[in-house]
Enzyme design. Structure first.
Site, mmCIF file in Angstrom:
data_model
loop_
_atom_site.group_PDB
_atom_site.id
_atom_site.type_symbol
_atom_site.label_atom_id
_atom_site.label_comp_id
_atom_site.label_asym_id
_atom_site.label_seq_id
_atom_site.Cartn_x
_atom_site.Cartn_y
_atom_site.Cartn_z
ATOM 1 N N TYR A 171 0.894 -1.181 -0.051
ATOM 2 C CA TYR A 171 -0.017 0.013 0.062
ATOM 3 C C TYR A 171 0.935 1.325 0.111
ATOM 4 O O TYR A 171 2.246 1.107 0.030
ATOM 5 C CB TYR A 171 -0.948 0.053 1.277
ATOM 6 C CG TYR A 171 -0.347 0.253 2.505
ATOM 7 C CD1 TYR A 171 0.679 -0.466 3.097
ATOM 8 C CD2 TYR A 171 -0.518 1.526 3.091
ATOM 9 C CE1 TYR A 171 1.006 -0.127 4.379
ATOM 10 C CE2 TYR A 171 -0.095 1.828 4.275
ATOM 11 C CZ TYR A 171 0.765 1.213 5.097
ATOM 12 O OH TYR A 171 1.336 1.224 6.283
ATOM 13 N N LEU A 203 11.052 1.141 7.308
ATOM 14 C CA LEU A 203 10.576 1.511 5.972
ATOM 15 C C LEU A 203 11.273 2.946 5.693
ATOM 16 O O LEU A 203 11.478 3.743 6.500
ATOM 17 C CB LEU A 203 9.078 1.964 6.218
ATOM 18 C CG LEU A 203 8.255 2.410 4.938
ATOM 19 C CD1 LEU A 203 8.137 1.107 4.014
ATOM 20 C CD2 LEU A 203 7.029 2.896 5.210
HETATM 21 C C1 PLP Z 1 6.500 1.648 9.678
HETATM 22 C C2 PLP Z 1 6.203 2.929 9.195
HETATM 23 N N1 PLP Z 1 7.844 3.813 8.867
HETATM 24 C C3 PLP Z 1 7.477 4.923 8.507
HETATM 25 C C4 PLP Z 1 6.473 5.513 8.123
HETATM 26 C C5 PLP Z 1 6.577 7.027 7.572
HETATM 27 O O1 PLP Z 1 6.540 6.969 6.254
HETATM 28 P P1 PLP Z 1 6.024 8.139 5.364
HETATM 29 O O2 PLP Z 1 7.009 9.258 5.415
HETATM 30 O O3 PLP Z 1 6.405 7.577 3.859
HETATM 31 O O4 PLP Z 1 4.486 8.379 5.722
HETATM 32 C C6 PLP Z 1 5.238 4.846 8.129
HETATM 33 C C7 PLP Z 1 4.158 5.436 7.354
HETATM 34 O O5 PLP Z 1 2.988 4.784 7.425
HETATM 35 C C8 PLP Z 1 5.288 3.559 8.513
HETATM 36 O O6 PLP Z 1 4.183 2.776 8.416
#
Ligand code: PLP
Length: 290
Positions: A36, A203
């Protein structure tokens, strides 16, 4: 309490949040077999779109799925979703699953089974105050770089935080801080900005990446991508979380103890506020150039 129905794109059709239905054989539903993205739009303008679409491609490739739609098709969906919501700031949620074959089988279906594609939109609310967080063991798998819809350990960690009256859980593996349950984490230590390096254990957040690029480009502060220990986190001068819907979110308390010391103890620190100021200008270029 689902609020006003919002538009939903589902497998080539348009419906809304009240009427959208997926098959019980959808592999997202049965196995969490999908990925997603959450893409924010500020004042109607998608922010970080290229980066989000590139991460979607990486996630799909990592789980052996082909791109279900071309970029123009996605864009048309996003345009219609944003036109269907009456909110200044909104987040598009999209997910792609490995479709709904007739039989439940762990092994992947053939290419004749079309991917399950869903996208919807919701308003982004503003955040009041700093985040109170807990630290807890990271119970996730070894490919946290894939933005998988399998979020059970993340939900368990966030629930643990909620039960303690906190906003986020900071996930710790082998004594090292990885990220939050749905956020990346930055600390200011000795005048340097520190965040965990990307790799399979966390992530690669888009907000994280955009902020690091901004910091380097405008030479706002020395930044370092390295893991910190939980004890270093507790001693940090400032800590903040990042995500697409929360921007830079100051952490004011960790495991019941205030972050920072002196006048800024338990409050958003000066570096966090300065970085946020620059980040807001990135989000709203038209506003800051006026
Ligand atoms: C596990 C995790 N880490 C970091 C993030 C932050 O990512 P982003 O800046 O792309 O929203 C998310 C966002 O949903 C996440 O689920």
């Amino acid at each position: 309490m689902r609020g006003q129905p919002r538009p939903v794109y589902l497998n080539g059709e348009w419906c809304d949040t009240e009427t959208a239905r997926v098959s019980v054989f959808d592999r997202g539903y049965l196995f969490g077999d999908g990925v997603y993205e959450v893409i924010p739009a500020f004042a109607g303008r998608l922010f970080g779109l290229d980066e989000h679409m590139a991460r979607l491609s990486r996630s799909l490739e990592a789980i052996g799925m082909a791109e279900p739609l071309g970029r123009d098709e996605w864009q048309a969906i996003f345009d219609r979703l944003l036109a269907g919501i009456d909110a200044p700031d909104a987040a598009i949620y999209l997910q792609v699953t490995r479709g709904a074959p007739a039989k439940r089988d762990h092994a992947w279906p053939g290419n004749d089974v079309p991917a399950g594609v869903m996208a919807t939109v919701s308003p982004i609310g503003s955040i009041a105050g700093g985040a109170r967080v807990i630290t807890c063991p990271d119970a996730r798998w070894a490919r946290c770089d894939i933005k998988s819809i399998n979020l059970l350990p993340n939900t368990m960690a966030r629930q643990q935080a909620a039960e303690q009256g906190c906003d986020e859980a900071v996930l710790v593996r082998d004594g090292l801080v990885m990220e939050g349950a749905a956020t990346n984490l930055f600390a200011v230590i000795g005048g340097r900005l520190v965040t965990a390096p990307t790799g399979p254990r966390l992530l690669a957040g888009i907000t994280r990446g955009l902020l690091l690029d901004l910091v380097h480009r405008e030479q706002l502060i020395e930044a370092e991508e390295s893991f910190i220990t939980v004890s270093a986190l507790r001693e940090a001068d400032e800590v903040f979380l990042t995500s697409s819907t929360k921007d830079l979110w100051p952490v004011v308390e960790i495991d019941g103890e205030p972050v920072g010391s002196g006048a800024h103890a338990g409050r958003a620190g000066p570096i966090t506020r300065r970085l946020d100021h620059h980040f807001q200008a990135l989000k709203h270029p038209q506003r800051s150039s006026q």
